[in-house]
Design a protein around this motif. Sequence first.
Motif, PDB file in Angstrom:
ATOM      1  N   SER A 336       1.041  -1.195   0.125  1.00  0.00           N
ATOM      2  CA  SER A 336       0.065  -0.027  -0.083  1.00  0.00           C
ATOM      3  C   SER A 336       0.902   1.308   0.026  1.00  0.00           C
ATOM      4  CB  SER A 336      -1.015   0.110   1.255  1.00  0.00           C
ATOM      5  OG  SER A 336      -1.616   1.207   1.445  1.00  0.00           O
ATOM      6  N   PHE A 337       1.874   1.322   0.765  1.00  0.00           N
ATOM      7  CA  PHE A 337       2.828   2.290   1.017  1.00  0.00           C
ATOM      8  C   PHE A 337       3.636   2.640  -0.279  1.00  0.00           C
ATOM      9  CE2 PHE A 337       7.233   3.899   1.672  1.00  0.00           C
ATOM     10  CZ  PHE A 337       7.035   4.910   2.095  1.00  0.00           C
ATOM     11  N   LEU A 338       3.944   1.426  -0.955  1.00  0.00           N
ATOM     12  CA  LEU A 338       4.780   1.690  -2.438  1.00  0.00           C
ATOM     13  C   LEU A 338       3.877   2.114  -3.400  1.00  0.00           C
ATOM     14  CD1 LEU A 338       7.092  -1.512  -2.221  1.00  0.00           C
ATOM     15  CD2 LEU A 338       7.827   0.876  -1.726  1.00  0.00           C
ATOM     16  N   ASP A 339       2.438   1.539  -3.510  1.00  0.00           N
ATOM     17  CA  ASP A 339       1.515   1.758  -4.405  1.00  0.00           C
ATOM     18  C   ASP A 339       1.388   3.524  -4.396  1.00  0.00           C
ATOM     19  OD1 ASP A 339      -0.567   0.690  -6.395  1.00  0.00           O
ATOM     20  OD2 ASP A 339      -1.710   2.251  -5.087  1.00  0.00           O
ATOM     21  N   LYS A 340       1.237   3.969  -3.362  1.00  0.00           N
ATOM     22  CA  LYS A 340       1.026   5.492  -3.088  1.00  0.00           C
ATOM     23  C   LYS A 340       2.269   6.224  -3.541  1.00  0.00           C
ATOM     24  CE  LYS A 340      -2.052   5.300   0.955  1.00  0.00           C
ATOM     25  NZ  LYS A 340      -2.295   5.382   2.174  1.00  0.00           N
ATOM     26  N   GLN A 341       3.527   5.557  -3.454  1.00  0.00           N
ATOM     27  CA  GLN A 341       4.863   6.306  -3.857  1.00  0.00           C
ATOM     28  C   GLN A 341       4.746   6.189  -5.286  1.00  0.00           C
ATOM     29  OE1 GLN A 341       6.429   8.153  -1.502  1.00  0.00           O
ATOM     30  NE2 GLN A 341       4.946   6.968  -0.359  1.00  0.00           N
ATOM     31  N   ILE A 342       4.358   5.054  -5.871  1.00  0.00           N
ATOM     32  CA  ILE A 342       4.106   4.902  -7.470  1.00  0.00           C
ATOM     33  C   ILE A 342       3.224   5.888  -8.108  1.00  0.00           C
ATOM     34  CG2 ILE A 342       3.635   3.257  -9.501  1.00  0.00           C
ATOM     35  CD1 ILE A 342       4.465   1.104  -7.796  1.00  0.00           C
ATOM     36  N   ASN A 343       2.179   6.209  -7.545  1.00  0.00           N
ATOM     37  CA  ASN A 343       1.213   7.151  -8.076  1.00  0.00           C
ATOM     38  C   ASN A 343       1.696   8.453  -7.807  1.00  0.00           C
ATOM     39  OD1 ASN A 343      -0.577   5.241  -8.739  1.00  0.00           O
ATOM     40  ND2 ASN A 343      -1.757   5.336  -6.390  1.00  0.00           N
ATOM     41  N   ASN A 344       2.322   8.876  -6.863  1.00  0.00           N
ATOM     42  CA  ASN A 344       2.777  10.163  -6.297  1.00  0.00           C
ATOM     43  C   ASN A 344       4.099  10.486  -7.123  1.00  0.00           C
ATOM     44  OD1 ASN A 344       0.526  10.431  -4.825  1.00  0.00           O
ATOM     45  ND2 ASN A 344       1.585   9.829  -3.001  1.00  0.00           N
ATOM     46  N   HIS A 345       4.729   9.762  -7.363  1.00  0.00           N
ATOM     47  CA  HIS A 345       6.200  10.047  -7.667  1.00  0.00           C
ATOM     48  C   HIS A 345       6.765   9.393  -9.053  1.00  0.00           C
ATOM     49  CE1 HIS A 345       6.836  11.979  -4.171  1.00  0.00           C
ATOM     50  NE2 HIS A 345       6.662  10.913  -3.196  1.00  0.00           N
ATOM     51  N   HIS A 346       5.769   8.533  -9.855  1.00  0.00           N
ATOM     52  CA  HIS A 346       6.232   7.905 -11.061  1.00  0.00           C
ATOM     53  C   HIS A 346       6.787   9.074 -11.954  1.00  0.00           C
ATOM     54  CE1 HIS A 346       5.239   5.976 -14.967  1.00  0.00           C
ATOM     55  NE2 HIS A 346       6.075   5.029 -14.467  1.00  0.00           N
ATOM     56  N   ASN A 347       6.366  10.243 -12.226  1.00  0.00           N
ATOM     57  CA  ASN A 347       6.734  11.225 -12.997  1.00  0.00           C
ATOM     58  C   ASN A 347       8.449  11.648 -12.854  1.00  0.00           C
ATOM     59  OD1 ASN A 347       4.388  11.478 -14.317  1.00  0.00           O
ATOM     60  ND2 ASN A 347       3.575  12.982 -13.065  1.00  0.00           N
ATOM     61  N   ALA A 348       9.024  11.123 -11.652  1.00  0.00           N
ATOM     62  CA  ALA A 348      10.344  11.509 -11.368  1.00  0.00           C
ATOM     63  C   ALA A 348      11.167  10.510 -12.218  1.00  0.00           C
ATOM     64  CB  ALA A 348      10.603  11.084  -9.839  1.00  0.00           C
ATOM     65  N   ILE A 349      10.700   9.466 -12.745  1.00  0.00           N
ATOM     66  CA  ILE A 349      11.562   8.566 -13.582  1.00  0.00           C
ATOM     67  C   ILE A 349      11.998   9.365 -14.944  1.00  0.00           C
ATOM     68  CG2 ILE A 349      11.445   6.485 -15.219  1.00  0.00           C
ATOM     69  CD1 ILE A 349       9.693   4.947 -12.938  1.00  0.00           C
ATOM     70  N   GLY A 350      10.726  10.233 -15.508  1.00  0.00           N
ATOM     71  CA  GLY A 350      11.228  10.761 -16.750  1.00  0.00           C
ATOM     72  C   GLY A 350      12.221  11.936 -16.529  1.00  0.00           C
ATOM     73  N   ARG A 351      11.919  12.722 -15.274  1.00  0.00           N
ATOM     74  CA  ARG A 351      12.585  13.728 -14.823  1.00  0.00           C
ATOM     75  C   ARG A 351      14.070  13.061 -14.514  1.00  0.00           C
ATOM     76  NH1 ARG A 351       9.718  15.158 -11.102  1.00  0.00           N
ATOM     77  NH2 ARG A 351      11.066  14.354  -9.488  1.00  0.00           N
ATOM     78  N   ILE A 352      14.383  11.977 -13.956  1.00  0.00           N
ATOM     79  CA  ILE A 352      15.472  11.607 -13.614  1.00  0.00           C
ATOM     80  C   ILE A 352      16.393  11.436 -15.012  1.00  0.00           C
ATOM     81  CG2 ILE A 352      16.870   9.475 -12.618  1.00  0.00           C
ATOM     82  CD1 ILE A 352      14.795   9.609 -10.458  1.00  0.00           C
ATOM     83  N   VAL A 353      15.583  10.601 -15.802  1.00  0.00           N
ATOM     84  CA  VAL A 353      16.487  10.237 -17.156  1.00  0.00           C
ATOM     85  C   VAL A 353      16.714  11.662 -17.894  1.00  0.00           C
ATOM     86  CG1 VAL A 353      15.766   9.344 -19.572  1.00  0.00           C
ATOM     87  CG2 VAL A 353      14.820   8.108 -17.654  1.00  0.00           C
ATOM     88  N   ARG A 354      15.908  12.722 -17.810  1.00  0.00           N
ATOM     89  CA  ARG A 354      16.255  14.035 -18.577  1.00  0.00           C
ATOM     90  C   ARG A 354      17.579  14.383 -18.021  1.00  0.00           C
ATOM     91  NH1 ARG A 354      13.159  17.114 -22.177  1.00  0.00           N
ATOM     92  NH2 ARG A 354      15.261  17.956 -22.330  1.00  0.00           N
ATOM     93  N   GLU A 355      17.339  14.706 -16.603  1.00  0.00           N
ATOM     94  CA  GLU A 355      18.603  15.065 -15.879  1.00  0.00           C
ATOM     95  C   GLU A 355      19.996  14.439 -16.267  1.00  0.00           C
ATOM     96  OE1 GLU A 355      17.418  14.901 -11.434  1.00  0.00           O
ATOM     97  OE2 GLU A 355      15.948  16.356 -11.852  1.00  0.00           O
ATOM     98  N   GLY A 356      19.649  12.870 -16.469  1.00  0.00           N
ATOM     99  CA  GLY A 356      20.831  12.334 -16.956  1.00  0.00           C
ATOM    100  C   GLY A 356      21.297  12.540 -18.093  1.00  0.00           C
TER     101      GLY A 356
END
Length: 402
Positions: A336-356
């Motif tokens: 449940s905790f990780l599911d909420k983190q996925i919903n709230n922070h999934h956009n960070a994946i694209g941002r991390i790729v862009r920052e790299g």
Amino acid sequence: MMKKNNARSANLTLGGITLGFFVSYPFYLQGSVIGGLISSGCSAGMIGGLADWFAVTALFRRPLGIRPSRILRTEIIPQNRERIFAALADMVQNELISQELLKRKLSAWDFSGVLLRVFQEQEVQAKMSDMLVNLLQAIRNREDQEELKRQIKELLNDNLRDLNLSATLAEVIEFSMEHRDMDNVLQAICHTISGIIDQPAVQDALKDMIEAALKRYEDNNSTRKMIGMFLPSSAELAQGLQEKVKVTLEDGTVQKWLRDLMLKFALELKTKTLLQERVDGLIFAALGSGLKTLEIKKVFAGPLETGYLNDNWPRLLEKFKQNSDLRGMVNQEVKSFLDKQINNHHNAIGRIVREGLDPLTDDKLIELIEDKAGNDLQMIRINGSVVGGLAGMLIYILGMVL
């Protein structure tokens, strides 16, 4: 192992075909069929090789110094750098590591099993034992207990508010109801109350209350006194009321009422913000009150040594392994905790790729792509020369035949 240099092979192929064209062309002019066949194949291969050289070079640079234009596109990758980065970030975020994929993997993940495997390692057990013993020793040796209480209270305030305790309480109630744990508690409560009701002291108290009520009812009213003459005695009324309450407690009526009340309370805890705030406030107030009277040293006083923990790890792990309900709760809470983190922070994946990718300059980007795919791109040039040469020979033969 060294990479094969296909650029050198492509240049040699193009150079060899060009040389063949110049050598065979005079024979073609003299009417030689073989000279014409070779000359046609080499000219077509030379044209194909040059076209593919231009195309491959235009991906990264300006072939022959030609600037990018609407007709001839050169420096294609540097010119589309931002679009490429955006497409890569989107591909990683929404295709390679999509929310659906992560949640599907998460649903099949047995966190408690992983936890068991990790804690079965002797090294992990030893480190955890040392850490717990050192932590306990530090708490025992702490002189300023009030300061420690204040820090614990701040830690609770900083972290527990994010946990939404009222919602957690509602889930615990519903889980207990589903697994019949709460039914056992409610049954025990009803049985205890029934035992209390059956006490002679309770009967005497009911008798006194009924007598006082009848006296107030009949006071200065002859009609009510006449009605009171037909009523059973206060002792009989008290005993009848006592029996009725016992029957209601023991036949499941009260238990069902309490169960419905708990389910209604759990539902309201999930939906009513005001009730959630009140329950959270009560929990924090209770924790704060408990901390005021808490004696830290007494709480942590006890035989907790490294050897004691090391000896008991197998028993504790086996107990946890066999407790499927506890493991299910642990898995559910973690998921449940990780599911909420996925919903709230999934956009960070694209941002991390862009920052790299952003630090890559045009030259670095070209160098990276050429290092990974340069040899394959050079094969396009070789294929263009070979296929062009074969097509030229075929066209020459068909021309001669037709």
